[in-house]
Motif scaffolding. Structure first.
Motif, PDB file in Angstrom:
ATOM      1  N   LEU A 201      82.565  86.351 -12.518  1.00 13.73           N
ATOM      2  CA  LEU A 201      83.788  85.581 -12.288  1.00 13.73           C
ATOM      3  C   LEU A 201      84.918  86.449 -11.750  1.00 13.73           C
ATOM      4  CD1 LEU A 201      83.821  83.311 -15.473  1.00 13.73           C
ATOM      5  CD2 LEU A 201      82.957  82.763 -13.193  1.00 13.73           C
ATOM      6  N   LYS A 202      84.778  87.752 -11.894  1.00  5.62           N
ATOM      7  CA  LYS A 202      85.837  88.655 -11.447  1.00  5.62           C
ATOM      8  C   LYS A 202      85.792  88.907  -9.949  1.00  5.62           C
ATOM      9  CE  LYS A 202      86.252  90.990 -15.910  1.00  5.62           C
ATOM     10  NZ  LYS A 202      86.226  92.295 -16.625  1.00  5.62           N
ATOM     11  N   ASP A 203      84.640  88.623  -9.350  1.00  2.53           N
ATOM     12  CA  ASP A 203      84.506  88.813  -7.900  1.00  2.53           C
ATOM     13  C   ASP A 203      85.025  87.562  -7.213  1.00  2.53           C
ATOM     14  OD1 ASP A 203      83.882  89.682  -5.419  1.00  2.53           O
ATOM     15  OD2 ASP A 203      81.699  89.477  -5.624  1.00  2.53           O
ATOM     16  N   GLN A 204      86.316  87.563  -6.849  1.00  5.62           N
ATOM     17  CA  GLN A 204      86.992  86.387  -6.309  1.00  5.62           C
ATOM     18  C   GLN A 204      87.100  86.458  -4.783  1.00  5.62           C
ATOM     19  OE1 GLN A 204      89.008  83.855  -8.349  1.00  5.62           O
ATOM     20  NE2 GLN A 204      87.527  84.506  -9.897  1.00  5.62           N
ATOM     21  N   VAL A 205      87.092  85.269  -4.183  1.00 11.31           N
ATOM     22  CA  VAL A 205      87.322  85.173  -2.740  1.00 11.31           C
ATOM     23  C   VAL A 205      88.407  84.128  -2.503  1.00 11.31           C
ATOM     24  CG1 VAL A 205      84.993  85.865  -2.082  1.00 11.31           C
ATOM     25  CG2 VAL A 205      85.488  83.452  -2.506  1.00 11.31           C
ATOM     26  N   GLU A 206      89.104  84.236  -1.387  1.00  4.21           N
ATOM     27  CA  GLU A 206      90.179  83.294  -1.050  1.00  4.21           C
ATOM     28  C   GLU A 206      89.667  82.271  -0.047  1.00  4.21           C
ATOM     29  OE1 GLU A 206      94.742  84.146  -0.464  1.00  4.21           O
ATOM     30  OE2 GLU A 206      93.701  84.339   1.483  1.00  4.21           O
ATOM     31  N   ILE A 207      89.894  81.001  -0.348  1.00  3.01           N
ATOM     32  CA  ILE A 207      89.497  79.933   0.571  1.00  3.01           C
ATOM     33  C   ILE A 207      90.666  78.972   0.745  1.00  3.01           C
ATOM     34  CG2 ILE A 207      87.063  80.083  -0.065  1.00  3.01           C
ATOM     35  CD1 ILE A 207      87.394  77.576  -1.732  1.00  3.01           C
ATOM     36  N   GLU A 208      90.517  78.045   1.668  1.00  2.69           N
ATOM     37  CA  GLU A 208      91.593  77.096   1.984  1.00  2.69           C
ATOM     38  C   GLU A 208      91.240  75.715   1.449  1.00  2.69           C
ATOM     39  OE1 GLU A 208      92.480  75.208   6.066  1.00  2.69           O
ATOM     40  OE2 GLU A 208      93.795  76.964   5.997  1.00  2.69           O
ATOM     41  N   CYS A 209      92.198  75.051   0.783  1.00  2.00           N
ATOM     42  CA  CYS A 209      92.009  73.696   0.255  1.00  2.00           C
ATOM     43  C   CYS A 209      91.831  72.717   1.415  1.00  2.00           C
ATOM     44  CB  CYS A 209      93.205  73.292  -0.599  1.00  2.00           C
ATOM     45  SG  CYS A 209      93.122  71.593  -1.229  1.00  2.00           S
ATOM     46  N   SER A 210      90.856  71.854   1.313  1.00  2.00           N
ATOM     47  CA  SER A 210      90.558  70.910   2.390  1.00  2.00           C
ATOM     48  C   SER A 210      91.614  69.829   2.543  1.00  2.00           C
ATOM     49  CB  SER A 210      89.191  70.250   2.136  1.00  2.00           C
ATOM     50  OG  SER A 210      88.166  71.216   2.112  1.00  2.00           O
ATOM     51  N   ILE A 211      92.485  69.660   1.526  1.00  2.00           N
ATOM     52  CA  ILE A 211      93.507  68.617   1.582  1.00  2.00           C
ATOM     53  C   ILE A 211      94.875  69.179   1.936  1.00  2.00           C
ATOM     54  CG2 ILE A 211      94.758  66.884   0.229  1.00  2.00           C
ATOM     55  CD1 ILE A 211      91.954  66.012   1.002  1.00  2.00           C
ATOM     56  N   CYS A 212      95.386  70.104   1.124  1.00  2.00           N
ATOM     57  CA  CYS A 212      96.750  70.594   1.340  1.00  2.00           C
ATOM     58  C   CYS A 212      96.809  71.875   2.174  1.00  2.00           C
ATOM     59  CB  CYS A 212      97.447  70.823   0.003  1.00  2.00           C
ATOM     60  SG  CYS A 212      96.732  72.183  -0.966  1.00  2.00           S
ATOM     61  N   ARG A 213      95.645  72.462   2.447  1.00  6.96           N
ATOM     62  CA  ARG A 213      95.525  73.670   3.272  1.00  6.96           C
ATOM     63  C   ARG A 213      96.140  74.911   2.614  1.00  6.96           C
ATOM     64  NH1 ARG A 213      91.301  72.220   5.942  1.00  6.96           N
ATOM     65  NH2 ARG A 213      91.590  70.205   6.997  1.00  6.96           N
ATOM     66  N   GLU A 214      96.427  74.825   1.335  1.00  8.63           N
ATOM     67  CA  GLU A 214      96.911  75.992   0.609  1.00  8.63           C
ATOM     68  C   GLU A 214      95.741  76.926   0.311  1.00  8.63           C
ATOM     69  OE1 GLU A 214      99.922  76.951  -0.330  1.00  8.63           O
ATOM     70  OE2 GLU A 214     100.957  75.225   0.575  1.00  8.63           O
ATOM     71  N   LYS A 215      96.028  78.225   0.253  1.00  9.67           N
ATOM     72  CA  LYS A 215      95.009  79.206  -0.079  1.00  9.67           C
ATOM     73  C   LYS A 215      94.879  79.301  -1.602  1.00  9.67           C
ATOM     74  CE  LYS A 215      94.403  80.675   4.228  1.00  9.67           C
ATOM     75  NZ  LYS A 215      93.130  80.594   4.955  1.00  9.67           N
ATOM     76  N   PHE A 216      93.640  79.441  -2.109  1.00  5.08           N
ATOM     77  CA  PHE A 216      93.427  79.649  -3.539  1.00  5.08           C
ATOM     78  C   PHE A 216      92.156  80.463  -3.742  1.00  5.08           C
ATOM     79  CE2 PHE A 216      91.041  75.927  -2.458  1.00  5.08           C
ATOM     80  CZ  PHE A 216      89.973  75.845  -3.342  1.00  5.08           C
ATOM     81  N   ASN A 217      92.047  81.054  -4.933  1.00  2.52           N
ATOM     82  CA  ASN A 217      90.930  81.946  -5.238  1.00  2.52           C
ATOM     83  C   ASN A 217      89.881  81.253  -6.095  1.00  2.52           C
ATOM     84  OD1 ASN A 217      92.092  84.136  -3.846  1.00  2.52           O
ATOM     85  ND2 ASN A 217      93.296  84.711  -5.656  1.00  2.52           N
ATOM     86  N   VAL A 218      88.623  81.543  -5.812  1.00  2.00           N
ATOM     87  CA  VAL A 218      87.502  81.039  -6.604  1.00  2.00           C
ATOM     88  C   VAL A 218      86.478  82.164  -6.741  1.00  2.00           C
ATOM     89  CG1 VAL A 218      87.800  78.650  -5.844  1.00  2.00           C
ATOM     90  CG2 VAL A 218      86.295  80.184  -4.558  1.00  2.00           C
ATOM     91  N   PRO A 219      85.584  82.079  -7.763  1.00  2.56           N
ATOM     92  CA  PRO A 219      84.517  83.065  -7.850  1.00  2.56           C
ATOM     93  C   PRO A 219      83.663  83.022  -6.582  1.00  2.56           C
ATOM     94  CG  PRO A 219      84.706  81.844  -9.889  1.00  2.56           C
ATOM     95  CD  PRO A 219      85.591  81.155  -8.905  1.00  2.56           C
ATOM     96  N   LYS A 220      83.142  84.142  -6.176  1.00  3.20           N
ATOM     97  CA  LYS A 220      82.367  84.212  -4.936  1.00  3.20           C
ATOM     98  C   LYS A 220      81.184  83.262  -4.946  1.00  3.20           C
ATOM     99  CE  LYS A 220      80.269  87.456  -1.690  1.00  3.20           C
ATOM    100  NZ  LYS A 220      81.017  86.849  -0.583  1.00  3.20           N
ATOM    101  N   SER A 221      80.634  82.993  -6.139  1.00  8.09           N
ATOM    102  CA  SER A 221      79.492  82.086  -6.240  1.00  8.09           C
ATOM    103  C   SER A 221      79.851  80.658  -5.833  1.00  8.09           C
ATOM    104  CB  SER A 221      78.939  82.081  -7.666  1.00  8.09           C
ATOM    105  OG  SER A 221      79.945  81.668  -8.592  1.00  8.09           O
ATOM    106  N   ARG A 222      81.172  80.329  -5.805  1.00  6.49           N
ATOM    107  CA  ARG A 222      81.619  78.976  -5.436  1.00  6.49           C
ATOM    108  C   ARG A 222      82.250  78.955  -4.047  1.00  6.49           C
ATOM    109  NH1 ARG A 222      85.566  76.257  -8.776  1.00  6.49           N
ATOM    110  NH2 ARG A 222      84.758  74.428  -7.668  1.00  6.49           N
ATOM    111  N   GLU A 223      82.071  80.007  -3.300  1.00  6.03           N
ATOM    112  CA  GLU A 223      82.715  80.119  -1.999  1.00  6.03           C
ATOM    113  C   GLU A 223      82.351  78.964  -1.068  1.00  6.03           C
ATOM    114  OE1 GLU A 223      83.177  83.435   1.606  1.00  6.03           O
ATOM    115  OE2 GLU A 223      81.697  83.721  -0.002  1.00  6.03           O
ATOM    116  N   ASN A 224      81.113  78.506  -1.117  1.00  8.11           N
ATOM    117  CA  ASN A 224      80.655  77.457  -0.205  1.00  8.11           C
ATOM    118  C   ASN A 224      80.689  76.056  -0.819  1.00  8.11           C
ATOM    119  OD1 ASN A 224      80.039  79.344   1.862  1.00  8.11           O
ATOM    120  ND2 ASN A 224      78.109  79.843   0.833  1.00  8.11           N
TER     121      ASN A 224
END
Length: 212
Positions: A34-57
């Motif tokens: 859970l500590k290995d985080q990646v930044e992705i973009e919200c599909s609705i508001c386009r804000e950037k947020f972090n999630v565990p790398k396992s949930r990147e896709n």
């Protein structure tokens, strides 16, 4: 300690206290993925947020609020796929999903019950499960009328006087003038004046035996 093979894990504890002590001592080693985080973009508001790398896709939304907006958009798209249809019983126009369209379509359970009761399409000898005997479906208001009849009779058999508490189960409700005599008119058949509360055995069975 002894455990079933099916509940043996990499780490095993004899009780909850030992498990908590282990987690406190080794907390810095747990959930490293859970500590290995990646930044992705919200599909609705386009804000950037972090999630565990396992949930990147798989992660799409930054919050429940954005998830709700997305569900609303999907709902509108699905609703646009609805097609107009007419209730086979009352004639009211309403909409249904194409996948739920049938030869007969009903706007409510009440309309469906009334239609089947009056047409007798799937009742009595026309039913695929018919084995002879009495009619088993007494119209869409049967359960409520049955309850009202028992309440009116103070949950007491009107023949022998036994109460439901003494009998150990709900009393049966009997049609004084048999349901079949009403030719599908369930509203008249289920009038409270035509219903009487009886214990199933022996009073209800005796009543049916008397009716032939």
């Amino acid at each position: 300690m002894i455990r079933k093979p099916s509940i043996i894990y990499n780490t095993n504890f004899c009780n909850q206290k030992c498990k908590q002590a282990y987690q406190i001592e080794n907390g810095h080693l747990l959930n490293q993925h859970l500590k290995d985080q990646v930044e992705i973009e919200c599909s609705i508001c386009r804000e950037k947020f972090n999630v565990p790398k396992s949930r990147e896709n798989s992660a799409k939304y930054c919050s429940k609020h954005c998830l709700g907006i997305a569900n609303g958009i999907r709902g509108k798209i699905l609703y646009r796929n609805h097609v107009p249809v007419t209730c086979s019983n009352c004639g009211i126009d309403f909409e249904k999903k194409p996948s739920t369209m049938r030869t007969l379509n009903f706007c409510s359970v009440t309309c469906m019950g009334k239609f089947y009761s009056e047409s007798k399409m799937f009742s009595g000898e026309k039913s695929g499960t018919w084995n002879g005997g009495d009619i088993g479906y007494y119209g869409p208001n049967w359960l409520s009328q049955r309850r009202l009849a028992r309440e009116r009779d103070q949950f007491t058999c009107k023949n022998c006087g036994i109460t439901e508490e003494e009998y150990g189960q709900e009393l049966s409700v009997h049609h004084i003038n048999p349901f079949r005599n009403f030719n599908g008119d369930w509203e008249s058949a289920n009038e409270l004046s035509n219903l009487i509360s009886l214990c199933e055995y022996p009073c209800h069975r005796k009543r049916h035996s008397k009716n032939g």
